[in-house]
Design a protein around this motif. Structure first.
Motif, short mmCIF file in Angstrom:
data_model
loop_
_atom_site.label_atom_id
_atom_site.label_comp_id
_atom_site.label_asym_id
_atom_site.label_seq_id
_atom_site.Cartn_x
_atom_site.Cartn_y
_atom_site.Cartn_z
N MET A 80 0.79 -1.19 0.07
CA MET A 80 -0.14 -0.10 0.01
C MET A 80 0.85 1.28 -0.01
SD MET A 80 -1.30 2.86 1.81
CE MET A 80 -0.73 2.64 3.21
N ARG A 81 0.60 2.34 -0.83
CA ARG A 81 1.05 3.46 -0.84
C ARG A 81 0.09 4.60 -0.63
NH1 ARG A 81 4.17 0.47 -4.64
NH2 ARG A 81 6.41 0.65 -4.49
N SER A 82 0.21 5.59 0.05
CA SER A 82 -0.86 6.48 0.47
C SER A 82 -0.94 7.31 -0.87
CB SER A 82 -0.59 7.40 1.73
OG SER A 82 0.70 8.05 1.48
N ALA A 83 -1.91 8.05 -1.02
CA ALA A 83 -2.14 9.26 -1.88
C ALA A 83 -1.53 10.57 -1.50
CB ALA A 83 -3.83 9.39 -2.20
N ALA A 84 -1.46 10.63 -0.20
CA ALA A 84 -0.66 11.76 0.31
C ALA A 84 1.01 11.67 0.18
CB ALA A 84 -1.09 11.93 1.64
N VAL A 85 1.40 12.74 -0.37
CA VAL A 85 2.89 12.51 -0.57
C VAL A 85 3.42 13.79 -0.03
CG1 VAL A 85 2.44 11.55 -3.08
CG2 VAL A 85 2.55 13.98 -2.90
N SER A 86 4.89 13.69 -0.03
CA SER A 86 5.58 14.66 0.55
C SER A 86 6.97 14.73 -0.40
CB SER A 86 6.13 14.19 2.18
OG SER A 86 7.07 13.07 2.22
N THR A 87 7.72 15.88 -0.16
CA THR A 87 8.97 16.02 -0.99
C THR A 87 9.97 16.32 -0.14
OG1 THR A 87 7.60 16.88 -2.77
CG2 THR A 87 10.07 17.50 -2.81
N ASP A 88 11.16 15.76 -0.31
CA ASP A 88 12.12 15.75 0.68
C ASP A 88 13.57 15.77 -0.20
OD1 ASP A 88 13.72 16.71 2.79
OD2 ASP A 88 12.58 15.13 4.22
N GLU A 89 14.58 15.99 0.53
CA GLU A 89 16.04 15.76 -0.19
C GLU A 89 16.38 14.38 0.09
OE1 GLU A 89 19.65 18.67 -0.66
OE2 GLU A 89 19.37 17.86 1.35
N VAL A 102 12.92 14.77 -4.03
CA VAL A 102 12.05 13.44 -4.32
C VAL A 102 10.88 13.45 -3.91
CG1 VAL A 102 12.11 11.01 -4.80
CG2 VAL A 102 14.27 12.27 -4.64
N THR A 103 9.83 13.14 -4.61
CA THR A 103 8.44 13.20 -4.23
C THR A 103 8.13 11.72 -4.11
OG1 THR A 103 7.93 15.22 -4.88
CG2 THR A 103 6.12 13.87 -4.49
N ARG A 104 7.62 11.51 -2.60
CA ARG A 104 7.28 10.13 -2.67
C ARG A 104 5.93 9.95 -1.66
NH1 ARG A 104 11.19 6.35 -3.64
NH2 ARG A 104 13.19 6.79 -3.74
N PRO A 105 5.15 8.91 -1.68
CA PRO A 105 4.07 8.68 -0.97
C PRO A 105 4.54 8.96 0.59
CG PRO A 105 3.91 6.89 -2.36
CD PRO A 105 5.33 7.80 -2.69
#
Length: 180
Positions: A80-89, A102-105
C-alpha cells in the motif's frame, strides 16, 4: 567485513533481484557485512545490489526519529502507498555527493521477513517510509534519480557521469563500473 559500495552506472544496480530463503548461501554473513558497510559509510539505508548481490534484501537504520528503526527487510513487498505525498531531499551511497528533491508517498504498508524469516506487515510514515521506499527501489532496479523530472535528470547528467567514472571519492570504499 566492510564491502565496497557499487557506484552509479554499474549494471547490478539495474538488475532484477532474486528472492532469498534460509538456504541462501552466506546470507547471515551478507547481512552482517551489510551492517558493517552501512555503519562505516554513515548512511541510513543499504540494499544488497549496492554491495553487488542482486537479492531482495535491504537494511534501514534511521536513528533520526523518536522511535529509531534499525531493521533488515528480506523479500519485501510494498502492498500500500498513500495518496498523500511529501517532497524531501534524498541522496544515495551509490551516488555520493549528489542530492535532489524527491516526491514519494507519505505512508506505506510493507510485508517482509526479518533476519529470522519471521513475516511482518507494518505501516510506516514520514522519514522511515521514505528510506524504505528508497531502498525498495534498489531491489526493483530503480534509483531515486529515476523519479526526477527529465529536466532535473538532464541537469545532473554531468555529475552522474563523474560519479560513474570515479571522479568523486567518498570516505568509504566504492567499486566503480569498468571503463570501456
Amino acid at each position: 567485513m566492510i564491502r565496497p559500495i557499487i557506484a552509479y552506472g554499474s549494471p547490478v544496480l539495474r538488475e532484477a533481484t532474486q528472492q532469498i530463503s534460509r538456504d541462501t548461501p552466506g546470507l547471515a554473513q551478507l547481512i552482517a557485512d551489510m551492517w558493517h558497510t552501512l555503519d562505516n559509510a554513515g548512511g541510513v539505508g543499504l540494499a544488497a545490489p549496492q554491495v553487488n548481490v542482486p537479492v531482495r534484501l535491504f537494511l534501514v537504520d534511521n536513528r533520526l526519529e523518536d522511535a529509531p528503526l534499525r531493521q533488515a527487510f528480506l523479500n519485501p513487498l510494498i502492498i500500500m502507498r498513500s495518496a498523500a505525498v511529501s517532497t524531501d531531499e534524498e541522496g544515495c551511497l551509490s551516488i555520493p555527493g549528489l542530492t535532489a528533491m524527491v516526491t514519494r508517498p507519505e505512508t506505506i504498508t510493507i510485508r517482509y521477513e526479518d533476519a529470522s524469516f519471521q513475516e511482518h506487515t507494518r505501516t510506516f510514515s514520514g522519514m522511515d517510509a521514505r528510506i524504505i521506499q528508497h531502498e525498495y527501489d534498489h531491489i526493483e532496479g530503480r534509483l531515486y534519480t529515476d523519479l526526477l523530472s527529465p529536466l532535473s535528470r538532464t541537469l545532473l547528467k554531468h555529475k552522474l557521469r563523474a560519479v560513474s567514472k570515479g571522479r568523486f571519492r567518498p570516505g568509504y570504499p566504492m567499486q566503480f563500473p569498468l571503463r570501456s
